[in-house]
Structure formats: structure tokens, C-alpha cells
Design a protein around this motif. Structure first.
Motif, PDB file in Angstrom:
ATOM      1  N   ILE A   1       0.566  -1.625  -0.393  1.00 28.46           N
ATOM      2  CA  ILE A   1       0.110  -0.334  -0.294  1.00 28.46           C
ATOM      3  C   ILE A   1       0.911   1.671  -0.180  1.00 28.46           C
ATOM      4  O   ILE A   1       0.203   2.178  -0.461  1.00 28.46           O
ATOM      5  N   ASP A   2       2.479   0.978   0.688  1.00 25.70           N
ATOM      6  CA  ASP A   2       2.775   2.141   0.889  1.00 25.70           C
ATOM      7  C   ASP A   2       3.342   2.806  -0.964  1.00 25.70           C
ATOM      8  O   ASP A   2       3.262   4.069  -0.878  1.00 25.70           O
ATOM      9  N   LEU A   3       3.567   1.661  -0.762  1.00 24.34           N
ATOM     10  CA  LEU A   3       4.429   1.914  -2.264  1.00 24.34           C
ATOM     11  C   LEU A   3       3.325   2.311  -3.937  1.00 24.34           C
ATOM     12  O   LEU A   3       3.927   3.124  -4.612  1.00 24.34           O
ATOM     13  N   LYS A   4       2.130   2.315  -3.383  1.00 24.81           N
ATOM     14  CA  LYS A   4       1.215   3.062  -4.232  1.00 24.81           C
ATOM     15  C   LYS A   4       0.853   4.024  -4.345  1.00 24.81           C
ATOM     16  O   LYS A   4       0.561   4.727  -4.815  1.00 24.81           O
ATOM     17  N   LYS A   5       0.899   4.387  -2.531  1.00 24.95           N
ATOM     18  CA  LYS A   5       1.136   6.224  -2.570  1.00 24.95           C
ATOM     19  C   LYS A   5       2.277   7.078  -3.198  1.00 24.95           C
ATOM     20  O   LYS A   5       2.286   7.688  -3.859  1.00 24.95           O
ATOM     21  N   VAL A   6       3.724   5.612  -2.880  1.00 24.23           N
ATOM     22  CA  VAL A   6       5.297   7.161  -3.480  1.00 24.23           C
ATOM     23  C   VAL A   6       4.396   6.503  -4.994  1.00 24.23           C
ATOM     24  O   VAL A   6       4.666   7.635  -5.399  1.00 24.23           O
ATOM     25  N   ASP A   7       4.161   5.338  -5.517  1.00 32.55           N
ATOM     26  CA  ASP A   7       3.964   5.795  -7.195  1.00 32.55           C
ATOM     27  C   ASP A   7       3.171   6.960  -7.274  1.00 32.55           C
ATOM     28  O   ASP A   7       3.144   7.642  -8.431  1.00 32.55           O
ATOM     29  N   ALA A   8       1.880   7.349  -6.674  1.00 29.03           N
ATOM     30  CA  ALA A   8       1.058   7.913  -7.185  1.00 29.03           C
ATOM     31  C   ALA A   8       1.624   9.165  -6.910  1.00 29.03           C
ATOM     32  O   ALA A   8       0.715  10.438  -7.276  1.00 29.03           O
ATOM     33  N   GLN A   9       2.432   9.312  -5.745  1.00 34.18           N
ATOM     34  CA  GLN A   9       2.757  10.651  -5.570  1.00 34.18           C
ATOM     35  C   GLN A   9       3.475  11.168  -6.364  1.00 34.18           C
ATOM     36  O   GLN A   9       4.041  12.195  -6.902  1.00 34.18           O
TER      37      GLN A   9
END
Length: 222
Positions: free
Chosen positions: A211-219
Motif C-alpha cells: 500500500i505504501d508503494l502504491k502511495k509513493v507511485d501515485a505521489q
């Protein structure tokens, strides 16, 4: 992150450039048959060393356990960088996963990059190394985007690390900054994915680290 970008339909080439100690294939569930040496020694078509992870994500294995590869002089690395640049016509994104430090196998690739994602962790030694790298980039005149990701940290600690880095950089140059993308939680699921030799994001899409990786990607995509 390369896997997440490829899911957007973008054609991504991931180059594992921790040469001689490459391990990114383990997190993708790949068993590459050829490595980066095919780009050096002229043994057939060098592009045959490109492994397919999925339709939109390809991978070049940097090799493992080859000490001579990890200690090549600067000139072969520059030639390799030129070869990689010729692949830009085939891919929308070329991601180079570099080793730590600023040696001849690292710094030329950083200076040639359109974007740099600096991954560190809350350990004081790691922070000093990251700060030293940013100082060298500034001294070398690097002017493109630099992003910061804090690994093995909860959100609050990651934000504190970003604050420390920002304050330190302001003392060097008020106009010099990095953009904080987020933190990645420590996760046992990564080890489990390694044991199963399958992509972590496919096996554990709802793990906190995923989930953190997905947030980083979206950012980063903003």
C-alpha cells in the motif's frame, strides 16, 4: 515501483545496476538466463539479455557474485550508459536501480538521469550517506528532480527524516530541495514473496508495504 508504473500501460525497462550483487529479479519472480555482461563482451545480440516480466515490464539482470564486474573502471560504464540511452526509443521509462555510494559505476548514471529517486532509511549512517550524495549532486551541477523515499519506516518517522534532510539542504543552498514521496513500512511479506519466488505486489497487494508503494507511485505521478 517499476511494476506499478508498468501497470499503467507504460513500457518500462528496469536495469538492475547493482552490478555483481544484483537481486531485483528475486522480487519480480524472475530467473534470468543472461546478465549485463552481454552488453560488454559482444557475445551475440545484447538485447537478448533483456528478460520479460510482463508485457510492459522488461528487466536487465546486473549479475551476482562477479567481483570483476563490480570494479570495472569508468570508461566501460560510460559505454554502457550510451548503450542504454539507445534503448530509449523502445521504452517510455528506463529505471536504473543503482548500488549505494558514488563510485564510477553510480555517479555517471545519476548525472544522466532525468529524475532521481533517493531511497534511504532512518539509520543515522544511512542519512549521512544520503546527505553526502545530495551534496555531490549539487557540486556536479545536477538540476533535475530529486525525490526522497524512506524505507523501513512508518509514516511519522519518514516525515521526520524528510524534515531533517530538508533542513540540512537549506544550509547548503536555500534553493536546493528534494521532494518527499513517502515511506515504505517494514514487511515480513517481502521475505515470504522471496521464498515463493513470485512478485511481491502480486502475492500481497494489501500488505502495508504494498500500500505504501502504491502511495509513493501515485505521489510521483502527480
Amino acid at each position: 515501483l517499476s511494476q506499478l508504473v508498468s501497470r499503467q500501460g507504460r513500457n518500462v525497462l528496469l536495469i538492475d545496476a547493482d552490478f555483481g550483487m544484483a537481486d531485483a529479479h528475486l522480487y519480480l519472480g524472475l530467473k534470468p538466463q543472461k546478465d549485463i555482461t552481454h552488453f560488454f563482451n559482444g557475445s551475440g545480440d545484447p538485447e537478448s539479455a533483456i528478460a520479460k516480466c510482463n508485457d510492459h515490464l522488461h528487466y536487465i539482470y546486473g549479475g551476482s557474485g562477479m567481483s570483476d564486474l563490480a570494479h570495472l573502471p569508468a570508461l566501460p560504464w560510460m559505454r554502457l550508459l550510451k548503450t542504454f540511452s539507445q534503448l530509449e526509443q523502445k521504452y517510455t521509462d528506463i529505471v536504473i536501480d543503482l548500488a549505494a555510494g558514488v563510485g564510477p559505476q553510480v555517479l555517471p548514471y545519476l548525472l544522466a538521469a532525468e529524475e532521481i529517486v533517493l531511497v534511504t532509511n532512518p539509520d543515522p549512517v544511512a542519512l549521512l550517506d544520503a546527505f553526502a550524495l545530495l551534496k555531490i549532486l549539487k557540486q556536479k551541477g545536477y538540476c533535475d528532480s530529486v525525490y526522497l523515499v524512506v524505507n523501513r519506516a512508518v509514516a511519522v518517522k519518514g516525515e521526520r527524516v524528510a524534515e531533517i534532510m530538508t533542513q540540512g539542504l537549506a544550509k547548503i543552498n536555500p534553493d536546493y530541495s528534494v521532494e518527499y514521496l513517502g515511506s515504505i513500512s517494514e514487511s515480513r511479506a517481502l521475505l515470504l514473496a522471496l521464498r515463493r519466488q513470485a512478485p511481491f505486489l502480486d502475492l500481497y497487494p494489501y500488505d502495508p508495504a504494498a500500500i505504501d508503494l502504491k502511495k509513493v507511485d501515485a505521489q510521483q505521478a502527480r
